[in-house]
Scaffold this active site. Sequence first.
Site, PDB file in Angstrom:
ATOM      1  N   ARG A 182     -25.225 -26.992  24.456  1.00 47.49           N
ATOM      2  CA  ARG A 182     -26.315 -27.703  23.803  1.00 47.49           C
ATOM      3  C   ARG A 182     -27.625 -27.214  24.407  1.00 47.49           C
ATOM      4  O   ARG A 182     -27.657 -26.711  25.527  1.00 47.49           O
ATOM      5  CB  ARG A 182     -26.175 -29.214  23.992  1.00 47.49           C
ATOM      6  CG  ARG A 182     -24.872 -29.784  23.439  1.00 47.49           C
ATOM      7  CD  ARG A 182     -24.761 -31.269  23.761  1.00 47.49           C
ATOM      8  NE  ARG A 182     -23.533 -31.848  23.205  1.00 47.49           N
ATOM      9  CZ  ARG A 182     -22.371 -31.903  23.849  1.00 47.49           C
ATOM     10  NH1 ARG A 182     -22.284 -31.413  25.084  1.00 47.49           N
ATOM     11  NH2 ARG A 182     -21.302 -32.445  23.279  1.00 47.49           N
ATOM     12  N   LYS A 189     -22.852 -34.133  27.736  1.00 45.91           N
ATOM     13  CA  LYS A 189     -22.832 -35.412  27.021  1.00 45.91           C
ATOM     14  C   LYS A 189     -21.845 -36.368  27.686  1.00 45.91           C
ATOM     15  O   LYS A 189     -20.772 -35.948  28.112  1.00 45.91           O
ATOM     16  CB  LYS A 189     -22.445 -35.179  25.554  1.00 45.91           C
ATOM     17  CG  LYS A 189     -22.938 -36.254  24.616  1.00 45.91           C
ATOM     18  CD  LYS A 189     -22.800 -35.802  23.172  1.00 45.91           C
ATOM     19  CE  LYS A 189     -23.404 -36.825  22.228  1.00 45.91           C
ATOM     20  NZ  LYS A 189     -23.289 -36.390  20.815  1.00 45.91           N
ATOM     21  N   HIS A 222     -29.291 -25.980  17.756  1.00 42.48           N
ATOM     22  CA  HIS A 222     -27.948 -26.553  17.821  1.00 42.48           C
ATOM     23  C   HIS A 222     -27.002 -25.878  16.838  1.00 42.48           C
ATOM     24  O   HIS A 222     -25.772 -25.909  17.017  1.00 42.48           O
ATOM     25  CB  HIS A 222     -28.017 -28.056  17.520  1.00 42.48           C
ATOM     26  CG  HIS A 222     -26.817 -28.822  17.986  1.00 42.48           C
ATOM     27  ND1 HIS A 222     -26.554 -29.079  19.325  1.00 42.48           N
ATOM     28  CD2 HIS A 222     -25.782 -29.385  17.293  1.00 42.48           C
ATOM     29  CE1 HIS A 222     -25.426 -29.761  19.425  1.00 42.48           C
ATOM     30  NE2 HIS A 222     -24.937 -29.959  18.211  1.00 42.48           N
ATOM     31  N   TYR A 276     -15.133 -28.325  12.309  1.00 47.28           N
ATOM     32  CA  TYR A 276     -15.430 -26.904  12.103  1.00 47.28           C
ATOM     33  C   TYR A 276     -14.381 -26.215  11.241  1.00 47.28           C
ATOM     34  O   TYR A 276     -14.625 -25.132  10.704  1.00 47.28           O
ATOM     35  CB  TYR A 276     -15.563 -26.193  13.452  1.00 47.28           C
ATOM     36  CG  TYR A 276     -16.700 -26.723  14.271  1.00 47.28           C
ATOM     37  CD1 TYR A 276     -18.016 -26.566  13.847  1.00 47.28           C
ATOM     38  CD2 TYR A 276     -16.476 -27.410  15.457  1.00 47.28           C
ATOM     39  CE1 TYR A 276     -19.070 -27.074  14.595  1.00 47.28           C
ATOM     40  CE2 TYR A 276     -17.519 -27.917  16.202  1.00 47.28           C
ATOM     41  CZ  TYR A 276     -18.814 -27.747  15.762  1.00 47.28           C
ATOM     42  OH  TYR A 276     -19.863 -28.262  16.484  1.00 47.28           O
TER      43      TYR A 276
END
Length: 339
Positions: free
Chosen positions: A154, A179, A285, A320
Amino acid sequence: MDTFTKSSGNCVNAGGASRPPRRLLEQLSDRIRVKHYSIRTEQAYSDWVRRFILFHGKRHPREMGANEVEAFLTHLAVAGRVSASTQNQAKSALLFLYKEVLETELPWLDEVESAKATKRLPVVLTPAEVQRLLAPIEGTVGLILRLLYGTGMRIMECLRLRVKDVDFARGEILVREGKVFKDRVTMLPEKLLAPLSEHLARVKALHEADLADGWGEVYLPWALERKYPNAAREWAWQYVFVAAKRSVDPRSGAVRRHHVGAQTIQRAMRDALRHAGISKPATPHTLRHSFATSLLESGYDIRTVQELLGHAEVSTTMIYTHVLRRGGRGVRSPFDALV
């Protein structure tokens, strides 16, 4: 006596305008820091609490309940036309205020319905588009964007990298406190070994110049400056991507050389997209999404990709699979088989 006077004893600034209660906002900031939330979360929550109080005529939150919260959130959605994620962030800020700062059990706040966010597929760039996008970008910004695509980090994970987190011998990068405060390891692309090494040589020269001028300290997390008084000046703790100028720490007031700002990278990404003629609504991102998709298309199993991305659940990584190759789920249309 209104809410502002009761909360802070002074609600008028030098220009004579009313302002939200500083004492309450200070308590909010203190509690956020105890929970180790980021400064961006602190700023966002403080702003939402301020807007909530002002929206209801500067009444104290203790005097308000479910109706006032719902009215505020409804106003954001109808009059403000904010997105579902923005509306939910406002709700989270108010939930934090009541539970963590005012220490009030409010079962009704849990029952306030959250806005339903639209589930969208991530924007993904093809390898050819990534090549076209990154080819003309040089310098520190170019290196950062290449790392985002080459590692799946990120943007803030990349910008907060410390020198000690880069292992050239093993070809690894240790991502600390990603995160939900999880550490993980990702790869260091071979093609970026030399550029990153040259970049760090320049950063080290800058750090040594700062030390010679009486500066050279960097922000340390978790009060490590008290445990290790000299660590803030050590090379290993310096940011990999340092800012060009020193700045004032908004929390401590100390003057330090911080890391590059995220807005610089976002602006460079927008310019690069325009110059490359790519019409997709991509951001930095997006390079993380493209990293994951490229790995899955190359045959890597989804669990491996999950670990590299730092996802807690494999279901998050599964999204994805919906943007792989071409068409729906990579299925070839029967129309293309017609002679």
